[in-house]
Design an enzyme around this catalytic site. Structure first.
Site, mmCIF file in Angstrom:
data_model
loop_
_atom_site.group_PDB
_atom_site.id
_atom_site.type_symbol
_atom_site.label_atom_id
_atom_site.label_comp_id
_atom_site.label_asym_id
_atom_site.label_seq_id
_atom_site.Cartn_x
_atom_site.Cartn_y
_atom_site.Cartn_z
ATOM 1 C CG ASP A 124 -1.870 -1.173 1.218
ATOM 2 O OD1 ASP A 124 -2.238 -1.651 0.125
ATOM 3 O OD2 ASP A 124 -2.205 -1.648 2.316
ATOM 4 C CE LYS B 50 2.377 -2.487 -4.318
ATOM 5 N NZ LYS B 50 2.044 -2.094 -2.929
ATOM 6 N N GLY C 142 -4.645 -4.152 -3.796
ATOM 7 C CA GLY C 142 -5.619 -3.104 -4.121
ATOM 8 C C GLY C 142 -4.796 -1.899 -4.502
ATOM 9 C CG HIS C 143 -2.009 -2.045 -6.961
ATOM 10 N ND1 HIS C 143 -1.089 -2.621 -7.791
ATOM 11 C CD2 HIS C 143 -1.784 -2.593 -5.727
ATOM 12 C CE1 HIS C 143 -0.337 -3.484 -7.100
ATOM 13 N NE2 HIS C 143 -0.765 -3.482 -5.851
ATOM 14 C CD GLN D 167 0.648 -8.876 -2.496
ATOM 15 O OE1 GLN D 167 1.315 -9.566 -3.237
ATOM 16 N NE2 GLN D 167 -0.572 -8.506 -2.820
HETATM 17 P P1 GDP Z 1 -0.731 0.394 -3.556
HETATM 18 O O1 GDP Z 1 -1.354 -0.879 -3.090
HETATM 19 O O2 GDP Z 1 0.745 0.427 -3.299
HETATM 20 O O3 GDP Z 1 -1.059 0.712 -4.985
HETATM 21 O O4 GDP Z 1 -1.347 1.551 -2.649
HETATM 22 P P2 GDP Z 1 -2.913 1.713 -2.233
HETATM 23 O O5 GDP Z 1 -3.674 2.171 -3.403
HETATM 24 O O6 GDP Z 1 -3.395 0.490 -1.534
HETATM 25 O O7 GDP Z 1 -2.790 2.825 -1.106
HETATM 26 C C1 GDP Z 1 -2.236 4.071 -1.346
HETATM 27 C C2 GDP Z 1 -3.292 5.135 -1.040
HETATM 28 O O8 GDP Z 1 -2.670 6.409 -0.966
HETATM 29 C C3 GDP Z 1 -4.346 5.260 -2.112
HETATM 30 O O9 GDP Z 1 -5.547 5.658 -1.512
HETATM 31 C C4 GDP Z 1 -3.798 6.379 -3.005
HETATM 32 O O10 GDP Z 1 -4.811 7.068 -3.721
HETATM 33 C C5 GDP Z 1 -3.178 7.273 -1.968
HETATM 34 N N1 GDP Z 1 -2.020 8.065 -2.399
HETATM 35 C C6 GDP Z 1 -0.997 7.711 -3.212
HETATM 36 N N2 GDP Z 1 -0.068 8.694 -3.258
HETATM 37 C C7 GDP Z 1 -0.515 9.672 -2.446
HETATM 38 C C8 GDP Z 1 0.015 10.940 -2.043
HETATM 39 O O11 GDP Z 1 1.111 11.348 -2.402
HETATM 40 N N3 GDP Z 1 -0.738 11.668 -1.149
HETATM 41 C C9 GDP Z 1 -1.936 11.234 -0.687
HETATM 42 N N4 GDP Z 1 -2.583 12.007 0.172
HETATM 43 N N5 GDP Z 1 -2.460 10.062 -1.058
HETATM 44 C C10 GDP Z 1 -1.760 9.286 -1.903
HETATM 45 P P1 IMO Z 2 -0.969 -4.156 -2.206
HETATM 46 O O1 IMO Z 2 -0.507 -4.755 -3.522
HETATM 47 C C1 IMO Z 2 -0.965 -4.583 2.146
HETATM 48 C C2 IMO Z 2 -1.086 -8.671 3.718
HETATM 49 C C3 IMO Z 2 -2.317 -9.114 4.463
HETATM 50 C C4 IMO Z 2 -1.706 -10.097 5.443
HETATM 51 C C5 IMO Z 2 -0.620 -10.774 4.591
HETATM 52 C C6 IMO Z 2 -1.021 -12.098 3.970
HETATM 53 O O2 IMO Z 2 -2.236 -3.415 -2.295
HETATM 54 O O3 IMO Z 2 0.148 -3.401 -1.569
HETATM 55 P P2 IMO Z 2 -2.607 -12.743 1.922
HETATM 56 O O4 IMO Z 2 -4.063 -12.472 1.697
HETATM 57 O O5 IMO Z 2 -1.705 -12.182 0.883
HETATM 58 O O6 IMO Z 2 -2.325 -14.186 2.216
HETATM 59 O O7 IMO Z 2 -2.270 -11.952 3.317
HETATM 60 O O8 IMO Z 2 -0.304 -9.840 3.571
HETATM 61 N N1 IMO Z 2 -1.331 -8.144 2.357
HETATM 62 C C7 IMO Z 2 -1.246 -6.844 2.022
HETATM 63 N N2 IMO Z 2 -1.018 -5.759 2.794
HETATM 64 N N3 IMO Z 2 -1.106 -4.448 0.801
HETATM 65 C C8 IMO Z 2 -1.310 -5.530 0.020
HETATM 66 O O9 IMO Z 2 -1.312 -5.470 -1.317
HETATM 67 C C9 IMO Z 2 -1.428 -6.792 0.631
HETATM 68 N N4 IMO Z 2 -1.655 -8.046 0.182
HETATM 69 C C10 IMO Z 2 -1.570 -8.860 1.239
HETATM 70 O O10 IMO Z 2 -2.930 -8.025 5.127
HETATM 71 O O11 IMO Z 2 -1.058 -9.420 6.478
HETATM 72 MG MG MG Z 3 -2.890 -1.539 -1.814
#
Ligand code: GDP
Ligand code: IMO
Ligand code: MG
Length: 434
Positions: free
Chosen positions: A13, A16, A40-41, A225
């Site tokens: 999270d 990416k 979840g991207h 991840q």
């Molecule tokens: P990922 O799994 O690495 O793609 O990241 P996620 O989407 O799960 O979580 C990142 C969250 O931060 C999302 O809600 C993005 O919209 C948000 N985000 C990304 N870059 C920034 C930033 O520079 N500032 C803020 N406030 N939010 C950001």
């Molecule tokens: P993105 O790509 C954050 C965590 C779960 C748990 C562990 C194992 O959005 O960064 P799983 O369901 O993979 O067997 O769970 O990994 N986990 C993540 N945490 N971002 C993710 O994906 C994750 N995918 C799995 O919360 O601790």
């Molecule tokens: Mg994510």
């Protein structure tokens, strides 16, 4: 043209999705190589938010191809829904834009049931998985009894494998005290239909990528991840079931490692973690709550509140090492605005012992407390900043210190969720091929 790998340098999270979407402008093909819909991207363009779970985050760019590699575990129902949703919103007009590896393993309904039943059984010691069936599917892959996308396309083979695997899953679920009220014929029919829906995309992805590279196309690999969730290099057993590090971009897509020219890690300006496991810089008090509120730290997949903490340079230095990072992109710097002081975890203390590198032993790591260096904060809003020298002095000092301690240069800084809210210091596609 060079090929770039983007991976998470923390616990997932990191943002990416945002960076992959941004960098897709420079690439021709975006490739997912591991994980599944545990990811979840989030991509925000002009205020409109899209959360992608399986399809690479380049899909909002018409004309750019997206590949789901052999290393991904695919829930066919989730993929079919994601395709339908994108089409309904006017994306993915051309089916040639999406390539699904015939060798990717399939998450079946019993994998999800097993994931959940096992977690329930573990009680307090649970991993806190996303419940998407990721672990059980990778287990079947490694045990050489999994179902692959190619099996969904062959009705007779699918029927045989479903019969065999379903019987064995029912036995294990019964042992775990969980029921699985799914009728075999209905399950088979549903998956034959899903196979038909996905058939137009199913290809030999390795060969497809090889041809793309030969014709001079640029690839962008999208990790899911993060490094500390890697099954070999993360905080085992509190990890996911795949290799999340950059080296797996080659294995998980069927290109050779010489195709990986540039490796970029993504890190938040602070840290978060979802699920169980050690986290020495975690904040359990009001500062942690504030990071969660301001940063909107709730899971993009499960909606769970994310654990929050200060940035940890031991974790980052480790990510630099095991991924071979060429550069680091820092996200969510805007979230730190208004904190009077900002801390950097620069070491750990475990009883009488001090650590300046991450200890590899989980039990030691679980007992570690972070040792901090404190820097002054800033009050200026950052969302409108587009240049390094427009950042407040304290923010620049903070980033420079993180880069120095982590032993990597910062190549981009994100100051808001939107595609445009980014300061790019070095374009990873403007480097020569290896
Ligand atoms: P990922 O799994 O690495 O793609 O990241 P996620 O989407 O799960 O979580 C990142 C969250 O931060 C999302 O809600 C993005 O919209 C948000 N985000 C990304 N870059 C920034 C930033 O520079 N500032 C803020 N406030 N939010 C950001
Ligand atoms: P993105 O790509 C954050 C965590 C779960 C748990 C562990 C194992 O959005 O960064 P799983 O369901 O993979 O067997 O769970 O990994 N986990 C993540 N945490 N971002 C993710 O994906 C994750 N995918 C799995 O919360 O601790
Ligand atoms: Mg994510």
């Amino acid at each position: 043209m060079p090929n770039v790998v983007v991976i998470g340098a923390q616990w997932g999270d990191e943002g990416k999705g945002k960076f992959v979407d941004l960098l897709t402008q420079q690439a021709d093909v975006v490739v997912r190589f591991q994980g599944g819909n545990n990811a979840g991207h989030t991509v925000v363009v002009g205020g409109e938010k899209t959360v992608l779970h399986l399809i690479p985050s380049g899909i909002l760019h018409p004309g750019k191809a997206c590949v789901i590699g052999n290393g991904v575990v695919v829930d066919p129902e989730v993929l079919a829904d994601e395709i339908a949703e994108l089409k309904a919103r006017g994306f993915l007009k051309d089916d040639e834009q999406l390539v699904l590896s015939l060798d990717a393993h399939v998450i079946m309904p019993w994998h999800k049931a097993l994931d959940i039943a096992r977690e329930n059984r573990m009680g307090a010691g649970k991993i806190g998985t996303t419940g998407r069936g990721i672990g059980p599917t990778y287990e079947d892959k490694v045990a050489r009894r999994g179902l692959r996308i190619r099996d969904l396309l062959d009705e007779a083979r699918l029927a045989r494998k479903v019969k065999e695997r379903l019987a064995s899953a029912r036995e294990e679920l019964a042992r775990l005290g969980a029921s699985f009220d799914v009728e075999e014929a209905a399950l088979l029919k549903k998956h034959i239909d899903l196979g038909r829906t996905l058939a137009p995309y199913a290809k030999d992805a390795s060969l497809w990528l090889h041809r793309a590279i030969k014709s001079g196309k640029s690839l962008l690999f999208e990790g899911a991840q993060g490094t500390l969730l890697d099954v070999d290099h993360g905080t085992y057993p509190f990890v996911t079931s795949s290799n999340t590090v950059a080296g797996n971009a080659a294995c998980g897509s069927g290109v050779g490692p010489t195709a990986l020219d540039r490796i970029i890690g993504i890190s938040k300006a602070y840290s978060t973690r979802v699920g169980s496991g050690p986290y020495p810089s975690e904040l359990m008090e009001a500062t942690g709550d504030r990071l969660r509120q301001v940063g909107g730290e709730y899971g993009a997949t499960t909606g769970r509140p994310r654990r929050t903490g200060w940035i940890d340079v031991l974790a980052l230095r480790y990510a630099v090492r095991v991924n071979g990072l060429d550069g680091l992109a820092i996200t969510k710097l805007d979230v730190l605005t208004g904190f009077p002081e900002i801390k950097i975890a620069i070491g750990y203390k475990c009883g009488e012992r001090n650590f300046d590198e991450m200890p590899s032993d989980l039990e030691t790591l679980e007992r570690c407390e972070a040792v901090y260096e404190t820097l002054p904060g800033w009050t200026e809003k950052l969302e409108g900043v587009r240049r390094w020298d427009e950042l407040p002095k304290a923010a620049r000092t903070y980033l420079e210190r993180v880069a120095q301690l982590a032993g990597v240069k910062i190549v981009a800084v994100s100051v808001g969720a939107d595609r445009g809210e980014t300061i790019v210091l070095e374009n990873p596609f403007q480097v020569p091929r290896r």
